[in-house]
Scaffold this active site. Structure first.
Site, short mmCIF file in Angstrom:
data_model
loop_
_atom_site.label_atom_id
_atom_site.label_comp_id
_atom_site.label_asym_id
_atom_site.label_seq_id
_atom_site.Cartn_x
_atom_site.Cartn_y
_atom_site.Cartn_z
N ASP A 1 -13.59 -4.12 -2.13
CA ASP A 1 -13.45 -4.03 -0.67
C ASP A 1 -14.83 -4.29 -0.08
O ASP A 1 -15.80 -3.63 -0.45
CB ASP A 1 -12.96 -2.63 -0.26
CG ASP A 1 -11.53 -2.35 -0.77
OD1 ASP A 1 -11.17 -1.18 -0.90
OD2 ASP A 1 -10.81 -3.34 -1.06
N ASP B 1 0.89 -1.17 0.00
CA ASP B 1 0.00 0.00 0.00
C ASP B 1 0.92 1.20 0.00
O ASP B 1 1.73 1.36 0.93
CB ASP B 1 -0.88 -0.01 1.25
CG ASP B 1 -1.70 -1.30 1.33
OD1 ASP B 1 -1.75 -1.91 2.41
OD2 ASP B 1 -2.25 -1.69 0.29
P1 0VR Z 1 -3.14 -7.31 5.73
O1 0VR Z 1 -4.27 -7.71 6.65
O2 0VR Z 1 -2.14 -6.38 6.38
O3 0VR Z 1 -2.48 -8.48 5.09
O4 0VR Z 1 -3.80 -6.37 4.58
C1 0VR Z 1 -3.93 -6.79 3.28
C2 0VR Z 1 -4.77 -5.78 2.52
O5 0VR Z 1 -6.03 -5.61 3.12
C3 0VR Z 1 -4.09 -4.40 2.47
O6 0VR Z 1 -2.82 -4.55 1.94
C4 0VR Z 1 -4.81 -3.38 1.55
O7 0VR Z 1 -5.65 -3.99 0.61
C5 0VR Z 1 -5.57 -2.41 2.39
N1 0VR Z 1 -6.19 -1.41 1.56
C6 0VR Z 1 -6.90 0.87 1.26
C7 0VR Z 1 -6.06 -0.05 1.88
C8 0VR Z 1 -5.10 0.36 2.80
C9 0VR Z 1 -5.01 1.72 3.10
C10 0VR Z 1 -5.86 2.64 2.51
C11 0VR Z 1 -6.81 2.22 1.58
C12 0VR Z 1 -7.92 0.43 0.25
O8 0VR Z 1 -8.66 1.31 -0.25
O9 0VR Z 1 -7.98 -0.77 -0.11
#
Ligand code: 0VR
Length: 483
Positions: A347, A228
């Site tokens: 998401d 990210d």
């Molecule tokens: P972990 O649980 O750390 O493995 O997260 C995996 C995944 O959810 C994240 O890398 C990423 O998809 C989170 N997404 C967003 C975001 C992070 C910060 C801001 C926005 C987004 O819009 O998806």
């Protein structure tokens, strides 16, 4: 002819939209300059020539015809001069292709190009094992990255052949004759094994024999670290909030490829135009550092946004919020770039007062009320090639993937499914694969260096999950696989 000091540059035929940045990066890593051109004289004189191809046979042949390249290509290939034809490039060597009925191809091999007839998802997108027939050459057994809906129907006589199996169908994965090498897979995206193959082709050095991997007919499951990125730095939070610095993108990407990552995702979470500009520079820098598939998402609203990221070195682009507001964007992107380039990033958050999940947008700040599982079904009909399904509830929590969400999505859509959000260790990955995920994405556990993809693969292989097997150094210290 090159002077004695510098090795010959590699000439790459400009066939239209090919993943040229990946090719430049791969040859740069092998110490070779590249010349990208459609100039007939340069191509005729090239000591080393690459015919890449992402897209369909008709437009590619039209481009070759327009630039008077058909005879020069035919004559150098028939003479066995050093030529590398990749993906669509291999298919152009046949007589005809189902993808472009009536189009006369280069007619180098007496074969035709046919669509996969399998009930498995098409295009075949991912890592598959190849088995090479005996004989000397540059091809070896190994695991290679494929992104193809079509394949040669017959193995041509007189060539050394490598075969693979997808959905029960054996097909030509690669073939070689003289200094001509044709690959259905992407060697420039097949990690260290792919780079070694390219080096063997460049230097005409026979490959080091590898052990054949088991023929499975299925693709390997994939482990995909996610960067990210905000304003040029890797960040990580929980439920998309409280973003903390998690390092330098190139440093993370280099480490993850070295440690066995099968692909990489960059998600631009910048909020400003300056941040988005930095993201394109980040894509370019990361592309130069790795030779595995790269997906980039964040802020893709128009075809031009996707083109910019693909030109900068992305192999696939993720589209999220903009597609929720205008689902026709998925179709437009898929028609322009091919579905193998389009990832629907979804998401999902559990509904607050009802069963099921709703789509959230704008970095999780807006609940849309839209059913997330139905959206997984719709993106497939709109032309997406893959789904990246992130659980907002699980993001950054290390509490495991949302398995009910994954199972529901698996039942709703035939597309390759990447699980995302919540991974803490090998148990969570095993659960996600069992719930129907084709790939697992993780960020926190890799950024915090708690484990590595290879360590997790070691444990997954031991439990019978089909993974691209890493070259484990005997006795190497494996960080614990976390449970
Ligand atoms: P972990 O649980 O750390 O493995 O997260 C995996 C995944 O959810 C994240 O890398 C990423 O998809 C989170 N997404 C967003 C975001 C992070 C910060 C801001 C926005 C987004 O819009 O998806």
């Amino acid at each position: 002819m090159s002077n004695d000091s510098a090795p010959s540059a590699v000439v790459i035929v400009r066939t239209g939209l090919a993943n040229l940045a990946s090719w430049v990066a791969a040859f740069d890593r092998l110490g070779r300059e590249t010349i990208i051109t459609d100039d007939r004289t340069v191509i005729e004189r090239a000591e080393l020539l690459v015919l890449p191809g992402v897209g369909s046979a008709g437009p590619a042949m039209q481009m070759l015809r327009t630039h008077g390249l058909i005879d020069p290509l035919r004559s150098r290939i028939l003479a066995g001069r050093p030529t590398l034809a990749v993906c669509l490039g291999l298919q152009l060597l046949a007589n005809e292709s189902e993808e472009s009925p009536g189009e006369k191809l280069l007619g180098i091999v007496d074969s035709a190009v046919r669509a996969f007839a399998t009930d498995k998802p098409v295009p075949q997108m991912g890592w598959n094992s190849i088995q090479v027939e005996r004989g000397s050459g540059v091809l070896t057994h190994g695991s290679a990255y494929f992104a193809n809906s079509y394949r040669l129907a017959q193995a041509p006589a007189g060539w050394r052949i490598a075969l693979s199996t997808y959905g029960g169908e054996r097909f030509v994965a690669a073939m070689e004759k003289g200094r001509v090498l044709a690959c259905q897979f992407h060697p420039e995206l097949s990690g260290p094994w792919g780079l070694a193959l390219l080096r063997s082709w460049l230097e005409n050095t026979p490959a080091i024999e590898q052990q054949p991997a088991a023929v499975s007919g299925s693709l390997c499951k994939r482990i995909i670290p996610c960067l990210d990125v905000r304003d040029g730095r890797v960040v990580k939070g929980v439920k998309f909030q409280g973003l903390r610095d998690a390092g330098d993108p190139v440093g993370c990407a280099t480490r993850y490829e070295r440690d066995g990552a099968d692909e990489l995702v960059i998600l631009d979470v910048s909020a400003t135009n300056e941040g988005r500009a930095a993201a394109v520079r980040t894509v370019d820098a990361v592309r130069r550092a790795i030779s595995i598939p790269l997906t980039v998402g964040g802020g893709v609203r128009r075809i031009e946004d996707a083109a910019r990221l693909l030109d900068a070195g992305a192999d696939k682009v993720g589209v999220n919020t903009a597609a929720v507001h205008d689902p026709s964007l998925i179709t437009a992107l898929s028609q322009r770039f091919g579905r193998q380039c389009i990832v629907a990033a979804i998401d999902a958050a559990r509904r607050e007062n009802a069963p099921g999940w709703e789509v959230v947008t704008h970095a999780g700040t807006q609940r849309t009320g839209m059913d997330a599982v139905q959206w997984c079904a719709e993106v497939a009909t709109r032309g997406a090639g893959e789904i990246l399904l992130t659980s907002w509830d699980r993001d950054g929590t290390r509490s495991g993937y949302d398995l009910e969400l994954l199972s529901a999505a698996r039942g709703a859509s035939p597309l390759p499914l990447i699980a995302s959000g919540g991974a803490a260790g090998v148990t969570h990955l095993t659960e996600a694969f069992a719930a129907g995920a084709d790939a697992v994405l993780a960020a926190s556990i890799f950024h915090d260096q708690e484990t590595t993809p290879n360590t997790l693969k070691h444990a997954l292989l031991a439990s019978g999950v089909l993974m691209r097997s890493p070259p484990f150094a005997e006795g190497a210290e494996h960080a614990r696989a976390l449970d």
